[in-house]
Structure formats: C-alpha cells, structure tokens
Write an enzyme that holds these catalytic residues in place. Structure first.
Site, PDB file in Angstrom:
ATOM      1  N   HIS A 166       0.061   4.979   8.864  1.00 17.28           N
ATOM      2  CA  HIS A 166       0.919   3.824   9.147  1.00 17.28           C
ATOM      3  C   HIS A 166       2.310   3.983   8.532  1.00 17.28           C
ATOM      4  CE1 HIS A 166       0.441   1.524   5.307  1.00 17.28           C
ATOM      5  NE2 HIS A 166       1.382   0.728   5.792  1.00 17.28           N
TER       6      HIS A 166
ATOM      7  N   VAL B 282       0.846  -1.202   0.000  1.00 15.85           N
ATOM      8  CA  VAL B 282       0.000   0.000   0.000  1.00 15.85           C
ATOM      9  C   VAL B 282       0.875   1.244   0.000  1.00 15.85           C
ATOM     10  CG1 VAL B 282      -1.753   1.282   1.262  1.00 15.85           C
ATOM     11  CG2 VAL B 282      -1.896  -1.202   1.118  1.00 15.85           C
ATOM     12  N   GLU B 283       1.915   1.256   0.831  1.00 21.13           N
ATOM     13  CA  GLU B 283       2.914   2.322   0.801  1.00 21.13           C
ATOM     14  C   GLU B 283       4.302   1.759   1.071  1.00 21.13           C
ATOM     15  OE1 GLU B 283      -0.763   4.826   1.811  1.00 21.13           O
ATOM     16  OE2 GLU B 283       0.200   3.296   3.064  1.00 21.13           O
ATOM     17  N   THR B 284       5.296   2.417   0.474  1.00 22.37           N
ATOM     18  CA  THR B 284       6.708   2.183   0.748  1.00 22.37           C
ATOM     19  C   THR B 284       7.324   3.536   1.049  1.00 22.37           C
ATOM     20  OG1 THR B 284       6.747   0.322  -0.807  1.00 22.37           O
ATOM     21  CG2 THR B 284       8.873   1.266  -0.174  1.00 22.37           C
TER      22      THR B 284
END
Length: 291
Positions: free
Chosen positions: A77, A46-48
């Site tokens: 997060h 979802v995110e890096t």
C-alpha cells in the site's frame, strides 16, 4: 522557504475511509534518515513515505518507506500510495505503455496506470515470490495458531517475496470472518520463523476474503495488505494453476477491523500485479523542523 507538500491517503479503498492510511511527504529531498524516522514515528501510521529524486537509472522518483520504528524496503500500500501522490504532484507521468517507474528498497518497480481522475487504478508488479517452507518448518507454533480451524484445500505454506509471510486457506468465508485468533500465538510464530506473521484467506463470490496479522512488526490486524496479497497470488499461481483464480480476482479485506478494502489481483504470464484505487483525504503542507 517553499512549503513541504504532504498528503494523507486512503489506499485500496472500496469507499472513503475503507482502505489503509498512508502519509506521503512529497518534497523530501534533503531530509536526513533521522528526520524521516522522527516524522514517521510522529504520524504513527503503519507506514509513511518520503518522495525524492531517483538514484537509479530509469526511475521517475525514489520512495523511501518508514514504519514508526524503522525503514523497510517494500510494502504494497505504500508503493501504490506513493505513485498516486507522485502522479498528482506532477513528479512523474506515465510512459507510452502507461507505466511509471518507482525506485524503492526493493529496486525499480513498474507501476501500471489505468484510468484517470477518481476512477484511476494503479497496479504494482509484485516482487517475484517463492514458497520456502511447509507446515513442518513451523512445528507446533503454526499448529497452535490454527488449532480448531477448518482449513481449505491448499496446505499452509511460508512464502517469500519482498517480505515473508505464513499463508493458510480457510474452508470458507464464514470460517474466516468469524475467526478470533490467538494474537500471542501468531507473534510467537512470527518470531520463531522470522516472518511478518500469518495471512489467511477464503474463497468468496468475488474472489477472496483475506485477513492479515503482521504480529512480527507489532500490528494486530492489517486492514489492507498489498504485499501479503501479492504473496497469496503467487502461492495460488503455483498451487492452483487451473482454478478459477488463476488469472486474477478481487480481494475483500479489513471488514473485521472496521475497514472495507478492495484489492485487485491480476496474474499475467507468471507476473503478479496488485492494485486498486487510492483516495486523497488530506492535501496540504508540513512544517517539520530538526531538533
């Protein structure tokens, strides 16, 4: 060439594997925008995030946050997970007040450090939020999403603070956990109102049960949403000032999609702090070369 450190984390987890996954490239100084985007697309998380020296005065480090398709200024997060990785990598230490300062696209944010080791919990002060619309602003699109749902005491609202979500209270926890939403209708709502989508909550014995549907960025259901929970807290702080949740509570999220997130909310003098525990699942290095 020194190895580039990489961690894969489990953020806001009540148990290992219960939170929201995050990839963190610890030594990203010198990486181009294109290189970061290509790596984030490859991880397909979802995110890096990518950690590098800060640009702003007072910050301990800079965290840049990428989805598989674009860079975003802030999300909960990735912020908590980046701080966890920066602390473990020795990039930053808490000041006398127990705060580390993280620069991101939303500015320089304070992150409170409590405890140590496996028991450590981190809390970010969420960007200031405000209610920007009620159900009338969404017209039939919101009505279509919530058709047949028994709603709670507080009316649905659109809340903005770093990101923009529609928020609705369900009548009870069973109603929330048993809901089978129309995801196409949520996407239509997100597009029509320029929001991420819909976040719904119900009161529970511990605090709140929450589900988040960020269809505006192509995600069906998010297992642990720091930014969205910060907006819910701001919404409750304004609309339910004397209730039992006015000072803070614990959120359960993600069980409907096989996760088990535990997010802690604290409301202090109008400021909302969102936090919890992070587990390091993978700790190694990355070999990522330019084309």
């Amino acid at each position: 060439m020194s190895p580039i450190r990489y961690k894969q984390l489990d953020v806001f987890a009540a148990r290992h594997g219960g939170g929201n996954p995050l990839g963190v490239v610890v030594d990203a100084e010198g990486w181009s925008d294109a290189r970061m985007q290509r790596f984030a697309h490859w991880t397909n998380l979802v995110e890096t995030t990518f950690l590098m020296p800060p640009r702003a005065a007072g910050a301990g480090y800079l965290a840049r946050i990428f989805t598989p398709t674009k860079e975003i200024p802030f999300a909960g997060h990735p912020t908590i997970g980046s701080a966890h990785a920066a602390l473990d990598a020795g990039l930053v230490t808490p000041d006398a007040a127990g705060i580390v300062w993280q620069e991101c696209g939303a500015g320089v944010l304070p992150i409170r450090v409590e405890g140590s080791g496996q028991a450590r919990e981190l809390f970010v002060q969420a960007p200031k939020a405000r209610i920007v619309g009620d159900a009338s602003c969404a017209g039939e699109t919101l009505s279509a999403v919530l058709y047949g749902v028994r709603l709670g005491a507080l009316a649905p609202a659109c809340v903005e603070g770093g990101r923009r979500w529609w928020i609705a209270e369900f009548a009870d926890e069973a109603e929330l956990r048993g809901w089978h939403p129309d995801h196409a209708a949520i996407r239509a709502l997100a597009i029509a109102t320029d929001t991420l989508g819909l976040c719904v909550f119900a009161r529970s014995a511990e605090g709140l049960a929450v589900r988040a549907f960020p269809a505006g960025v192509g995600i069906v259901e998010d297992p642990a949403s720091g930014a969205a929970n910060g907006l819910i807290a701001a919404y409750l702080a304004e609309r339910d000032t004397t209730g039992t949740l006015a000072k803070g509570y614990v959120v359960s999220q993600g069980r409907e999609v096989g996760h088990d997130a535990r997010i802690i909310i604290r409301i202090d003098g109008g400021a909302v702090w969102v936090g919890g525990r992070t587990n390091t699942i993978i700790d190694g290095s990355v070999d990522w070369r330019d084309l």
